[in-house]
Scaffold this active site. Sequence first.
Site, PDB file in Angstrom:
ATOM      1  N   HIS A 136       0.847  -1.196   0.000  1.00 29.58           N
ATOM      2  CA  HIS A 136       0.000   0.000   0.000  1.00 29.58           C
ATOM      3  C   HIS A 136       0.877   1.237   0.000  1.00 29.58           C
ATOM      4  CE1 HIS A 136      -3.805   2.131   0.793  1.00 29.58           C
ATOM      5  NE2 HIS A 136      -3.025   2.993   1.436  1.00 29.58           N
ATOM      6  N   ASP A 160     -14.303   3.120   7.630  1.00 30.79           N
ATOM      7  CA  ASP A 160     -13.213   3.987   7.183  1.00 30.79           C
ATOM      8  C   ASP A 160     -13.671   4.845   6.017  1.00 30.79           C
ATOM      9  OD1 ASP A 160     -10.437   4.938   6.803  1.00 30.79           O
ATOM     10  OD2 ASP A 160     -10.672   3.877   4.907  1.00 30.79           O
ATOM     11  N   ARG A 216     -13.400  13.234   7.246  1.00 26.51           N
ATOM     12  CA  ARG A 216     -12.099  13.864   7.526  1.00 26.51           C
ATOM     13  C   ARG A 216     -11.698  14.777   6.380  1.00 26.51           C
ATOM     14  NH1 ARG A 216      -8.552   9.009   7.783  1.00 26.51           N
ATOM     15  NH2 ARG A 216      -6.856  10.483   7.931  1.00 26.51           N
ATOM     16  N   SER A 248      -6.690   4.139   9.309  1.00 21.78           N
ATOM     17  CA  SER A 248      -7.430   4.096   8.047  1.00 21.78           C
ATOM     18  C   SER A 248      -6.765   3.109   7.079  1.00 21.78           C
ATOM     19  CB  SER A 248      -7.460   5.516   7.446  1.00 21.78           C
ATOM     20  OG  SER A 248      -7.828   5.491   6.105  1.00 21.78           O
ATOM     21  N   LYS A 258      -8.062  -1.206   6.235  1.00 23.30           N
ATOM     22  CA  LYS A 258      -8.369  -1.723   4.892  1.00 23.30           C
ATOM     23  C   LYS A 258      -7.454  -2.895   4.545  1.00 23.30           C
ATOM     24  CE  LYS A 258      -8.056   2.481   3.309  1.00 23.30           C
ATOM     25  NZ  LYS A 258      -8.287   3.865   3.145  1.00 23.30           N
TER      26      LYS A 258
END
Length: 434
Positions: free
Chosen positions: A82, A161, A168, A183, A187
Amino acid sequence: MRIPHLIIKKKLNKELSTEEIKWIVENYTAGKIHDYQMSALLMAVYFNGLSDRETVDLTLAMRDSGEILDLSSIDGIKVDKHSSGGVGDKVSIVLVGIIGALDIPFAKMSGRGLGHTGGTIDKLESIPGFRTNLSIDEFIDNVKSINVAISCQTSNLAPADKKLYALRDVTGTVDNVSLIASSIMSKKLASGCDGIVLDVTTGSGAFMNDIEDAIELSKKMVNIGKILNKETIAVVTNMDEPLGNAVGNALEVAEAIQALKGYGPADLMEVVITIASYMLIVAKKTDDLDKAKDLIQSVIDNGSAYNKFIEFVERQGGDSSYVKNYDSLINASIIREVKAEKSGYIHRVNALNIGNASLILGGGREELDDIIDSSVGIYLNKKVSDSVKTGQILAYIYGNDEKKVNDAYKEVVTAYDIQDEVIDKPKMIIDIIK
Ligand code: URA
């Protein structure tokens, strides 16, 4: 429990209990806590932070707010990757070919771009026919058959999220390390992988502008992985200038294909090879970093990484003739040159300005449902430390609308800083946190 009481508790910088965090996430996801109450709580968290225990609790509560993918029917160690976001970041696209060719299962749920940052899903969709909305069965089946699959995050993956991130985004509470860590990790944990390699970007094109913040974010995410028994390694990378030379969806896919054929720009290859090496280590393919780098280089050199990418594109419905002849992906109607107004050395190519230029051209979204134009973007002909003479081309702008090209031109000119002194190439790998 009462939400005003919990908001006040956090406002007074007291720790929320595990049960309180679980209750907040469940009730917010179910629509029982109002956005205005959650906004107040987020702002209190933004200023007072979360302890490591609270961060882990928030991650777990968000992970458990939807389905958790079961990848156990796929043999081998499933490693996910990620990036915390950037400009010109086509690393995942190159990794598909490399990791797949090395026989490691790579089941990746990816997102779309938002704001000045790009998203892997949007980039891959610039290949005609390419499908990114695989069913879970198709996704798992593709990994079993050819080692690789990339699909859009399903709407039921960490839905808490999704809702919180959107809030946010409009309440100025994105750039808090605990909120970002939970967050991202919620995921990744919901996507069912066995280990995770994180590319934590820092610089003008990243969410974390300061190196210290990027390192703190990395430590928090690695700590969450440790507590939950998922090996997690964070590679802190430089995102002060765009990665590689191409920015924009089709342009980036073309550059990723060049990289798979062995002609990738040096900065992109350094990040790709470093991330891929740690993925090999997490997948227990080797425990030696140099050996990992040799394995990666060998699948680029012998063409198997490129061939794996073609197989991946065809498997997801894409027309591979566009991969074989990647120039055909680039079909903007206007190509504008940006020329240097003085001689010297490039000291900076501000990634945020270049990301904004791509956004202005139509290559990104300001709102979630904006339609993007995959053919537009910027190609950087000069990067930091290059020498340049007056009148030489700094960059090319690819667009389809004169006004947008003119506006993007201003951003690209602003991005470049040319000085008299020689300057070294920037260091790409800033730190490794494990
Ligand atoms: N990327 C995410 O997925 N979440 C954040 O909070 C920031 C970047």
